[in-house]
Motif scaffolding. Structure first.
Motif, PDB file in Angstrom:
ATOM      1  N   ALA A 180       8.949  16.584   1.007  1.00 32.86           N
ATOM      2  CA  ALA A 180       9.256  17.333   2.232  1.00 32.86           C
ATOM      3  C   ALA A 180      10.462  16.725   2.935  1.00 32.86           C
ATOM      4  O   ALA A 180      11.393  17.439   3.345  1.00 32.86           O
ATOM      5  CB  ALA A 180       8.040  17.342   3.162  1.00 32.86           C
ATOM      6  N   GLN A 181      10.460  15.400   3.067  1.00 35.34           N
ATOM      7  CA  GLN A 181      11.599  14.741   3.706  1.00 35.34           C
ATOM      8  C   GLN A 181      12.892  14.974   2.929  1.00 35.34           C
ATOM      9  O   GLN A 181      13.947  15.200   3.517  1.00 35.34           O
ATOM     10  CB  GLN A 181      11.341  13.236   3.818  1.00 35.34           C
ATOM     11  N   LYS A 182      12.807  14.909   1.629  1.00 33.40           N
ATOM     12  CA  LYS A 182      13.987  15.138   0.792  1.00 33.40           C
ATOM     13  C   LYS A 182      14.498  16.572   0.956  1.00 33.40           C
ATOM     14  O   LYS A 182      15.711  16.806   1.095  1.00 33.40           O
ATOM     15  CB  LYS A 182      13.635  14.866  -0.667  1.00 33.40           C
ATOM     16  N   ALA A 183      13.575  17.524   0.949  1.00 34.20           N
ATOM     17  CA  ALA A 183      13.965  18.930   1.096  1.00 34.20           C
ATOM     18  C   ALA A 183      14.593  19.188   2.459  1.00 34.20           C
ATOM     19  O   ALA A 183      15.586  19.929   2.571  1.00 34.20           O
ATOM     20  CB  ALA A 183      12.749  19.833   0.889  1.00 34.20           C
ATOM     21  N   TYR A 184      14.017  18.600   3.512  1.00 33.49           N
ATOM     22  CA  TYR A 184      14.574  18.770   4.855  1.00 33.49           C
ATOM     23  C   TYR A 184      15.929  18.074   4.973  1.00 33.49           C
ATOM     24  O   TYR A 184      16.913  18.669   5.408  1.00 33.49           O
ATOM     25  CB  TYR A 184      13.637  18.202   5.915  1.00 33.49           C
ATOM     26  N   GLY A 185      15.967  16.783   4.601  1.00 40.15           N
ATOM     27  CA  GLY A 185      17.167  15.985   4.827  1.00 40.15           C
ATOM     28  C   GLY A 185      18.343  16.426   3.980  1.00 40.15           C
ATOM     29  O   GLY A 185      19.457  16.639   4.497  1.00 40.15           O
ATOM     30  N   GLU A 186      18.132  16.570   2.685  1.00 37.80           N
ATOM     31  CA  GLU A 186      19.247  16.946   1.816  1.00 37.80           C
ATOM     32  C   GLU A 186      19.642  18.407   2.031  1.00 37.80           C
ATOM     33  O   GLU A 186      20.820  18.762   1.911  1.00 37.80           O
ATOM     34  CB  GLU A 186      18.895  16.669   0.360  1.00 37.80           C
ATOM     35  N   GLY A 187      18.671  19.253   2.351  1.00 42.32           N
ATOM     36  CA  GLY A 187      19.011  20.636   2.677  1.00 42.32           C
ATOM     37  C   GLY A 187      19.841  20.715   3.948  1.00 42.32           C
ATOM     38  O   GLY A 187      20.824  21.472   4.019  1.00 42.32           O
ATOM     39  N   ALA A 188      19.468  19.941   4.956  1.00 45.97           N
ATOM     40  CA  ALA A 188      20.226  19.918   6.204  1.00 45.97           C
ATOM     41  C   ALA A 188      21.624  19.353   5.983  1.00 45.97           C
ATOM     42  O   ALA A 188      22.598  19.805   6.611  1.00 45.97           O
ATOM     43  CB  ALA A 188      19.483  19.096   7.254  1.00 45.97           C
ATOM     44  N   LEU A 189      21.755  18.384   5.097  1.00 49.01           N
ATOM     45  CA  LEU A 189      23.065  17.821   4.789  1.00 49.01           C
ATOM     46  C   LEU A 189      23.957  18.887   4.144  1.00 49.01           C
ATOM     47  O   LEU A 189      25.150  19.006   4.462  1.00 49.01           O
ATOM     48  CB  LEU A 189      22.910  16.617   3.864  1.00 49.01           C
ATOM     49  N   ALA A 190      23.387  19.675   3.261  1.00 45.76           N
ATOM     50  CA  ALA A 190      24.141  20.779   2.659  1.00 45.76           C
ATOM     51  C   ALA A 190      24.583  21.778   3.727  1.00 45.76           C
ATOM     52  O   ALA A 190      25.720  22.273   3.704  1.00 45.76           O
ATOM     53  CB  ALA A 190      23.286  21.475   1.601  1.00 45.76           C
ATOM     54  N   LEU A 191      23.701  22.071   4.684  1.00 50.94           N
ATOM     55  CA  LEU A 191      24.030  23.003   5.758  1.00 50.94           C
ATOM     56  C   LEU A 191      25.184  22.483   6.605  1.00 50.94           C
ATOM     57  O   LEU A 191      26.125  23.229   6.928  1.00 50.94           O
ATOM     58  CB  LEU A 191      22.793  23.238   6.627  1.00 50.94           C
ATOM     59  N   ALA A 192      25.134  21.209   6.974  1.00 51.63           N
ATOM     60  CA  ALA A 192      26.189  20.622   7.804  1.00 51.63           C
ATOM     61  C   ALA A 192      27.531  20.641   7.084  1.00 51.63           C
ATOM     62  O   ALA A 192      28.564  21.002   7.661  1.00 51.63           O
ATOM     63  CB  ALA A 192      25.814  19.194   8.200  1.00 51.63           C
ATOM     64  N   LEU A 193      27.535  20.262   5.811  1.00 53.93           N
ATOM     65  CA  LEU A 193      28.787  20.218   5.070  1.00 53.93           C
ATOM     66  C   LEU A 193      29.312  21.623   4.770  1.00 53.93           C
ATOM     67  O   LEU A 193      30.531  21.854   4.774  1.00 53.93           O
ATOM     68  CB  LEU A 193      28.608  19.423   3.782  1.00 53.93           C
ATOM     69  N   TYR A 194      28.415  22.567   4.516  1.00 53.33           N
ATOM     70  CA  TYR A 194      28.849  23.955   4.311  1.00 53.33           C
ATOM     71  C   TYR A 194      29.516  24.476   5.587  1.00 53.33           C
ATOM     72  O   TYR A 194      30.567  25.131   5.526  1.00 53.33           O
ATOM     73  CB  TYR A 194      27.655  24.833   3.935  1.00 53.33           C
ATOM     74  N   SER A 195      28.920  24.173   6.734  1.00 52.51           N
ATOM     75  CA  SER A 195      29.504  24.599   8.012  1.00 52.51           C
ATOM     76  C   SER A 195      30.868  23.953   8.221  1.00 52.51           C
ATOM     77  O   SER A 195      31.818  24.613   8.675  1.00 52.51           O
ATOM     78  CB  SER A 195      28.565  24.243   9.173  1.00 52.51           C
ATOM     79  N   ALA A 196      30.973  22.671   7.894  1.00 53.35           N
ATOM     80  CA  ALA A 196      32.256  21.986   8.039  1.00 53.35           C
ATOM     81  C   ALA A 196      33.301  22.567   7.095  1.00 53.35           C
ATOM     82  O   ALA A 196      34.483  22.681   7.441  1.00 53.35           O
ATOM     83  CB  ALA A 196      32.077  20.492   7.776  1.00 53.35           C
ATOM     84  N   ARG A 197      32.863  22.933   5.903  1.00 54.64           N
ATOM     85  CA  ARG A 197      33.788  23.550   4.940  1.00 54.64           C
ATOM     86  C   ARG A 197      34.296  24.896   5.463  1.00 54.64           C
ATOM     87  O   ARG A 197      35.454  25.276   5.217  1.00 54.64           O
ATOM     88  CB  ARG A 197      33.074  23.738   3.596  1.00 54.64           C
TER      89      ARG A 197
END
Length: 598
Positions: free
Chosen positions: A362-379
């Motif tokens: 659960a932590q991995k899914a939340y954390g790494e998914g959120a990291l993808a969201l942040a970087l996608y937004s920055a991109r």
């Protein structure tokens, strides 16, 4: 976290392609990696060792100045020396002309190491970036340049004690400072009076000056403030007065620290109540045209909201990594077999228990998914600034739509990851012997500041979804559909692709129900479950898109992400049915309940 960052940047977002654009032509994959190497090292050696110190030795006011641990000053000085404050700026402003997505990836290391120290840099960079877009050339040189070099720090001053998130109700006044004020070299000059609350970094002695960006209203001809947000203007109000060349005069501006707020977490950053104009008025210089304050400030706020999401993500990742280490070293209990437990067998590491693996996944899914969201937004930010006109317009629309999600989703679910990290540690997690309790306390702020969860929900449903007749939503759904089609070509991903398509249908149904709802406030009363369902659909899309890129890979990093994707689709995506059911039915419960029921 580094391996995941490298994968997301290089294999998923293909940041190397940005080097073919003129702005980033001097960069390469190697220079991007060097920035990450430097940031990872500096965060580990200068920020992380201080994280507990700044939590236990929180800021205090001795009657004359705000005191922070000397180590905070030293760590931030080294950060400024690294050039990261100006990382995305032009070279002639001392910048590196880095893509925003690379700078955000590098910043994640600092947020993870100590969000309390990093926040000063976050605010300063956002302040300077706003001035570089909306300030005059003189304002850029006098007020932005010293922040980009780290000589001065900056803040944003929006909230007021009586208004909170309701910016239309701010009462801070700005009156023209005598005759001929329009000719001031630093911009139209005003005197401000009023009170600002919850100002992070509002007072300290880390730098020789602090540049406050302050929202205030200019009185009309009748001396009254214009009601609503259309009367709000933006002003530069330095803590210490400066002359026309930007040199300090030695005179303090009429900005007074009225008190420090003592917080649950994130204690390394001062949080202040500031009084403006107790002795004749604080000198301020208008940025942009009168009444354009919110338009200018939202440039800073939108950037800050993406960074808040990244900060929440980094704290979630910090707790996750601590949980993995603890679960692999803590022995307790015995493996359950077909005939029950073997009492004579040695204890096993708790990672061997299925429920612990559930909490780690659960932590991995939340954390790494959120990291993808942040970087996608920055991109998307980089695409908006450097892409061709069509791509830039699409990026602008998507970014507007996704910003409430980029801020709110990590703030909610990476906080949940921190709660699970405490649970993995058991009783020890509830003590200060381990860092996970501080991660949770530090992260709890992120659902509140820079727009509460409810404010983000109202923004998403009330403004972003219907804007331009729903153009941004249609664009997002088209991108999700493209991922679904690609996933369906891989046998292992057909089932999750079908699940995502069904969730998108529920999202569309809920959106249509909201559009047809009368009165409109009935739909907005369920804006938070709409936000939650919308966010989970977005994260499911990102996880599926990542899984598509992992086709054929069997290494540990790939398998870990594939299992995290499977966990999200099995355990998390079904939640959207409950949220969207409330929205689609226009449930009136929260709108109809009266105050006396409580």
């Amino acid at each position: 976290m580094r391996a995941t960052l490298d994968f997301l940047l290089n294999e998923w977002l293909d940041v190397a392609a940005l080097t073919r654009r003129p702005r980033f032509a001097d960069h390469s994959s190697e220079t991007f990696a060097s920035v990450l190497d430097m940031s990872e090292r500096l965060a580990a050696t200068e920020f992380a060792p201080l994280n507990r110190l700044v939590d236990t030795q929180e800021p205090h006011f001795d009657g004359e100045r705000v005191n922070l641990p000397r180590e905070t000053h030293e760590a931030l000085a080294k950060y400024a020396e690294s050039g990261m404050l100006a990382a995305t700026q032009d070279e002639d402003m001392g910048g590196m002309q880095l893509p925003f997505v690379v700078e955000m990836a590098a910043s994640a290391f600092f947020y993870k190491a100590s969000i309390g120290i990093s926040s000063y840099a976050v605010l300063t960079t956002a302040n300077a970036n706003l001035l570089m877009v909306h300030g005059t050339e003189r304002q850029k040189q006098v007020f932005a340049a010293p922040q980009l070099s780290g000589r001065w720090f900056g803040t944003m001053c929006l909230s007021e004690p009586q208004a909170g998130s309701s910016l239309s109700d701010i009462a801070t006044r700005a009156v023209p400072d005598g005759g001929g004020f329009e000719d001031d070299a630093l911009g139209p000059r005003y005197r401000l009076s009023g009170n600002k609350m919850w100002i992070s970094g509002g007072d300290h002695e880390i730098t020789e000056n602090i540049v406050h960006l302050v929202l205030a209203k200019i009185p009309g001809p009748d001396g009254k403030l214009v009601p609503g947000t259309r009367g709000i203007s933006l002003f530069i109000v330095p803590k210490m007065r400066v002359d026309a060349e930007g040199a300090l005069t030695g005179e303090r501006n009429d900005v007074t620290l009225a008190g420090l707020n003592h917080k649950l977490g994130n204690r390394g950053t001062t949080n202040c109540l500031l009084n403006f104009g107790e002795h004749g008025g604080a000198i301020g210089y208008r940025v942009g045209a009168p009444g354009e304050g919110l338009r200018c400030m939202f440039h800073m706020m939108n950037e800050a909201r993406i960074r808040i999401g990244l900060g929440a993500t980094a704290l979630g990742m910090a707790g996750y990594e601590a949980s993995v280490e603890y679960a692999n070293t803590r022995s307790q209990g015995r493996r359950v077999g077909t005939s029950g437990k073997d009492a004579g067998a040695p204890p096993i590491a708790i990672v061997g228990h299925a429920d612990v693996r559930r909490m780690l996944l659960a932590q991995k899914a939340y954390g790494e998914g959120a990291l993808a969201l942040a970087l996608y937004s920055a991109r998307l930010v980089d695409e908006q600034h450097t892409g061709d006109s069509a791509a830039a317009k699409d990026a602008e629309r998507l970014l507007e739509l996704l910003t409430p999600i980029a801020k709110s989703w990590p703030s909610e679910w990476c906080l949940e990851a921190n709660s699970l990290a405490i649970q993995v540690h058991g009783g020890y997690g509830y003590t200060r012997d381990f860092a996970v309790e501080q991660h949770w306390r530090d992260n709890r702020l992120n659902m509140i500041h820079e727009g509460t969860h409810g404010v983000q929900a109202l923004d998403l449903l009330g403004r972003k979804v219907p804007m331009e007749g729903g153009a941004a939503l249609r664009l997002l759904l088209a991108r999700i559909e493209d991922t679904v089609e690609k996933a369906c070509t891989q046998e292992a991903l057909r089932e999750p692709a079908t699940r995502l398509a069904a969730a998108v249908a529920r999202l569309e149904q809920a959106t249509q129900a909201c559009a047809a709802c009368s009165p409109p406030e009935a739909a907005l009363s369920n804006a938070v479950p709409y936000l939650q369902g919308f966010g989970h659909v977005v994260l499911a899309w990102l996880w599926l898109d990542i899984a598509v890129r992992l086709d054929g890979r069997t290494d540990a990093l790939a398998r870990g992400k594939q299992f995290a994707m499977r966990y999200f689709f099995a355990h998390e995506l079904p939640k959207v049915d409950a949220w969207f059911s409330v929205v689609a039915s226009n449930d009136p419960t929260c709108l109809q309940v009266s105050a006396d029921c409580f």
